[in-house]
Design a protein around this motif. Structure first.
Motif, PDB file in Angstrom:
ATOM      1  N   ARG A  62       3.272   6.377  -3.525  1.00 10.78           N
ATOM      2  CA  ARG A  62       2.986   8.003  -3.619  1.00 10.78           C
ATOM      3  C   ARG A  62       3.269   8.349  -4.874  1.00 10.78           C
ATOM      4  NH1 ARG A  62       6.275   9.808   0.187  1.00 10.78           N
ATOM      5  NH2 ARG A  62       5.177   8.673   1.855  1.00 10.78           N
ATOM      6  N   PHE A  63       4.490   8.064  -5.333  1.00 11.95           N
ATOM      7  CA  PHE A  63       4.926   8.895  -6.618  1.00 11.95           C
ATOM      8  C   PHE A  63       3.826   8.306  -7.517  1.00 11.95           C
ATOM      9  CE2 PHE A  63       7.017   8.464 -10.753  1.00 11.95           C
ATOM     10  CZ  PHE A  63       7.504   9.513 -10.748  1.00 11.95           C
ATOM     11  N   ALA A  64       3.526   7.157  -7.777  1.00  7.94           N
ATOM     12  CA  ALA A  64       2.659   6.654  -8.786  1.00  7.94           C
ATOM     13  C   ALA A  64       1.067   7.449  -8.857  1.00  7.94           C
ATOM     14  CB  ALA A  64       2.400   5.116  -8.609  1.00  7.94           C
ATOM     15  N   VAL A  65       0.763   7.597  -7.746  1.00  9.16           N
ATOM     16  CA  VAL A  65      -0.430   8.027  -7.323  1.00  9.16           C
ATOM     17  C   VAL A  65      -0.411   9.607  -7.702  1.00  9.16           C
ATOM     18  CG1 VAL A  65      -2.258   9.104  -5.713  1.00  9.16           C
ATOM     19  CG2 VAL A  65      -1.218   6.747  -5.638  1.00  9.16           C
ATOM     20  N   GLU A  66       0.706  10.398  -7.480  1.00  5.11           N
ATOM     21  CA  GLU A  66       0.946  11.976  -7.656  1.00  5.11           C
ATOM     22  C   GLU A  66       1.355  12.116  -9.025  1.00  5.11           C
ATOM     23  OE1 GLU A  66       2.648  13.236  -3.198  1.00  5.11           O
ATOM     24  OE2 GLU A  66       3.894  13.207  -4.906  1.00  5.11           O
ATOM     25  N   SER A  67       1.711  11.131  -9.736  1.00  2.18           N
ATOM     26  CA  SER A  67       2.052  11.480 -11.150  1.00  2.18           C
ATOM     27  C   SER A  67       0.878  10.684 -12.064  1.00  2.18           C
ATOM     28  CB  SER A  67       3.475  10.836 -11.417  1.00  2.18           C
ATOM     29  OG  SER A  67       3.331   9.295 -11.256  1.00  2.18           O
TER      30      SER A  67
END
Ligand code: SF4
Length: 85
Positions: A62-67
């Motif tokens: 999720r972090f990779a997608v959001e960032s």
């Protein structure tokens, strides 16, 4: 849950303290420029294998997608992240 940009900075990274990759070389997750074919596939396979047993896999992906992370394997996901945006 508040959007990532509204949470305290420490909360954005706290999941990393439980990461299975904590302390490992980042090269396991990021191919050098120009790496292709079997070498790249093997690097990604190795990373995905580690991610499969990681208890923060969902948070990581999720972090990779959001960032907007463009490179590397995060949460067992690499190039296919583009379809999650
Ligand atoms: S899912 Fe993979 S890249 Fe993400 S924290 Fe866990 S081991 Fe590291």
């Amino acid at each position: 849950m508040k959007p990532a940009r509204m949470r305290p900075i420490a909360a954005l990274w706290e999941w990393q303290t439980s990461a299975a990759c904590r302390g490992l070389e980042s090269a396991r997750f990021f191919s050098p420029s120009g790496e292709r074919g079997n070498a790249r596939a093997e690097r990604e396979r190795s990373a995905r294998e580690l991610c499969a047993g990681c208890i923060v896999r969902e948070e990581c992906a999720r972090f990779a997608v959001e960032s907007g992370e463009q490179h590397g394997v995060w949460g067992g996901v690499s190039r296919e992240r583009a379809t999650r945006r």
